[in-house]
Design a protein around this motif. Structure first.
Motif, PDB file in Angstrom:
ATOM      1  N   GLN A 147      53.937  22.301  35.670  1.00 41.47           N
ATOM      2  CA  GLN A 147      52.574  22.194  36.195  1.00 41.47           C
ATOM      3  C   GLN A 147      52.260  23.342  37.147  1.00 41.47           C
ATOM      4  O   GLN A 147      51.146  23.852  37.165  1.00 41.47           O
ATOM      5  CB  GLN A 147      52.398  20.855  36.918  1.00 41.47           C
ATOM      6  N   ALA A 148      53.260  23.781  37.938  1.00 40.18           N
ATOM      7  CA  ALA A 148      53.051  24.896  38.866  1.00 40.18           C
ATOM      8  C   ALA A 148      52.749  26.179  38.093  1.00 40.18           C
ATOM      9  O   ALA A 148      51.909  26.974  38.511  1.00 40.18           O
ATOM     10  CB  ALA A 148      54.277  25.091  39.754  1.00 40.18           C
ATOM     11  N   VAL A 149      53.418  26.363  36.965  1.00 36.27           N
ATOM     12  CA  VAL A 149      53.157  27.544  36.125  1.00 36.27           C
ATOM     13  C   VAL A 149      51.737  27.482  35.571  1.00 36.27           C
ATOM     14  O   VAL A 149      50.995  28.473  35.626  1.00 36.27           O
ATOM     15  CB  VAL A 149      54.185  27.647  34.971  1.00 36.27           C
ATOM     16  N   GLU A 150      51.341  26.316  35.083  1.00 39.41           N
ATOM     17  CA  GLU A 150      50.005  26.156  34.517  1.00 39.41           C
ATOM     18  C   GLU A 150      48.930  26.383  35.586  1.00 39.41           C
ATOM     19  O   GLU A 150      47.923  27.036  35.322  1.00 39.41           O
ATOM     20  CB  GLU A 150      49.866  24.768  33.893  1.00 39.41           C
ATOM     21  N   GLU A 151      49.164  25.858  36.787  1.00 38.37           N
ATOM     22  CA  GLU A 151      48.202  26.047  37.875  1.00 38.37           C
ATOM     23  C   GLU A 151      48.122  27.519  38.289  1.00 38.37           C
ATOM     24  O   GLU A 151      47.037  28.039  38.544  1.00 38.37           O
ATOM     25  CB  GLU A 151      48.576  25.178  39.073  1.00 38.37           C
ATOM     26  N   TYR A 152      49.267  28.192  38.339  1.00 40.48           N
ATOM     27  CA  TYR A 152      49.278  29.603  38.695  1.00 40.48           C
ATOM     28  C   TYR A 152      48.484  30.420  37.677  1.00 40.48           C
ATOM     29  O   TYR A 152      47.654  31.250  38.031  1.00 40.48           O
ATOM     30  CB  TYR A 152      50.709  30.141  38.803  1.00 40.48           C
ATOM     31  N   LEU A 153      48.734  30.171  36.407  1.00 37.97           N
ATOM     32  CA  LEU A 153      48.033  30.906  35.360  1.00 37.97           C
ATOM     33  C   LEU A 153      46.536  30.593  35.379  1.00 37.97           C
ATOM     34  O   LEU A 153      45.711  31.483  35.198  1.00 37.97           O
ATOM     35  CB  LEU A 153      48.636  30.590  33.988  1.00 37.97           C
ATOM     36  N   GLY A 154      46.191  29.342  35.624  1.00 39.03           N
ATOM     37  CA  GLY A 154      44.789  28.948  35.683  1.00 39.03           C
ATOM     38  C   GLY A 154      44.050  29.592  36.841  1.00 39.03           C
ATOM     39  O   GLY A 154      42.883  29.973  36.720  1.00 39.03           O
ATOM     40  N   SER A 155      44.733  29.758  37.964  1.00 38.39           N
ATOM     41  CA  SER A 155      44.087  30.349  39.135  1.00 38.39           C
ATOM     42  C   SER A 155      44.080  31.873  39.080  1.00 38.39           C
ATOM     43  O   SER A 155      43.431  32.516  39.887  1.00 38.39           O
ATOM     44  CB  SER A 155      44.798  29.896  40.417  1.00 38.39           C
ATOM     45  N   SER A 156      44.806  32.431  38.115  1.00 39.59           N
ATOM     46  CA  SER A 156      44.917  33.886  38.016  1.00 39.59           C
ATOM     47  C   SER A 156      43.998  34.487  36.963  1.00 39.59           C
ATOM     48  O   SER A 156      44.119  35.658  36.635  1.00 39.59           O
ATOM     49  CB  SER A 156      46.370  34.270  37.687  1.00 39.59           C
ATOM     50  N   VAL A 157      43.092  33.688  36.443  1.00 40.66           N
ATOM     51  CA  VAL A 157      42.180  34.176  35.411  1.00 40.66           C
ATOM     52  C   VAL A 157      41.298  35.260  36.011  1.00 40.66           C
ATOM     53  O   VAL A 157      40.712  35.094  37.078  1.00 40.66           O
ATOM     54  CB  VAL A 157      41.329  33.030  34.834  1.00 40.66           C
ATOM     55  N   TYR A 158      41.212  36.366  35.305  1.00 43.78           N
ATOM     56  CA  TYR A 158      40.440  37.520  35.768  1.00 43.78           C
ATOM     57  C   TYR A 158      39.247  37.723  34.856  1.00 43.78           C
ATOM     58  O   TYR A 158      39.382  37.747  33.638  1.00 43.78           O
ATOM     59  CB  TYR A 158      41.316  38.780  35.755  1.00 43.78           C
ATOM     60  N   SER A 159      38.095  37.838  35.445  1.00 42.25           N
ATOM     61  CA  SER A 159      36.879  38.089  34.681  1.00 42.25           C
ATOM     62  C   SER A 159      36.374  39.492  35.024  1.00 42.25           C
ATOM     63  O   SER A 159      36.005  39.761  36.160  1.00 42.25           O
ATOM     64  CB  SER A 159      35.822  37.041  35.024  1.00 42.25           C
ATOM     65  N   ALA A 160      36.358  40.356  34.031  1.00 45.85           N
ATOM     66  CA  ALA A 160      35.916  41.742  34.252  1.00 45.85           C
ATOM     67  C   ALA A 160      34.393  41.762  34.423  1.00 45.85           C
ATOM     68  O   ALA A 160      33.657  41.182  33.642  1.00 45.85           O
ATOM     69  CB  ALA A 160      36.324  42.611  33.079  1.00 45.85           C
ATOM     70  N   ASP A 161      33.964  42.443  35.463  1.00 48.41           N
ATOM     71  CA  ASP A 161      32.538  42.603  35.715  1.00 48.41           C
ATOM     72  C   ASP A 161      32.048  43.784  34.904  1.00 48.41           C
ATOM     73  O   ASP A 161      32.512  44.914  35.086  1.00 48.41           O
ATOM     74  CB  ASP A 161      32.306  42.830  37.214  1.00 48.41           C
ATOM     75  N   LYS A 162      31.100  43.571  34.015  1.00 50.04           N
ATOM     76  CA  LYS A 162      30.650  44.630  33.118  1.00 50.04           C
ATOM     77  C   LYS A 162      29.502  45.437  33.697  1.00 50.04           C
ATOM     78  O   LYS A 162      28.956  46.290  33.032  1.00 50.04           O
ATOM     79  CB  LYS A 162      30.256  44.033  31.772  1.00 50.04           C
ATOM     80  N   THR A 163      29.133  45.150  34.931  1.00 52.02           N
ATOM     81  CA  THR A 163      28.064  45.953  35.541  1.00 52.02           C
ATOM     82  C   THR A 163      28.688  47.138  36.259  1.00 52.02           C
ATOM     83  O   THR A 163      29.819  47.094  36.693  1.00 52.02           O
ATOM     84  CB  THR A 163      27.258  45.124  36.564  1.00 52.02           C
ATOM     85  N   GLY A 164      27.946  48.164  36.379  1.00 47.38           N
ATOM     86  CA  GLY A 164      28.409  49.176  37.230  1.00 47.38           C
ATOM     87  C   GLY A 164      28.797  50.467  36.834  1.00 47.38           C
ATOM     88  O   GLY A 164      29.204  51.362  37.269  1.00 47.38           O
TER      89      GLY A 164
END
Length: 66
Positions: free
Chosen positions: A49-66
């Motif tokens: 569960q700790a691995v799943e929570e770590y991966l879930g909190s580490s999701v990166y969303s690239a900002d396409k503006t700029g």
């Protein structure tokens, strides 16, 4: 009080395979406190569960503006 369902504890090698990283990366995450682990003798075990929570909190969303 101990719960009947303790879940699954993974070895560092299993966590590394699951996360697709090296074992050294997992050790770094454990030692930095980013990934909680339990010490068993000279090795570590990480709750799945700790691995799943770590991966879930580490999701990166690239900002396409700029």
């Amino acid at each position: 009080m101990v719960s009947k369902d303790n879940g699954t504890f993974l070895t560092v090698a299993e966590v590394a395979e699951l996360m697709r990283v090296s074992k050294m990366t997992v050790y770094r995450l454990v030692h930095s406190g980013d990934l909680p682990a339990v010490r068993v003798g000279r090795s570590f075990r990480v709750h799945q569960q700790a691995v799943e929570e770590y991966l879930g909190s580490s999701v990166y969303s690239a900002d396409k503006t700029g």
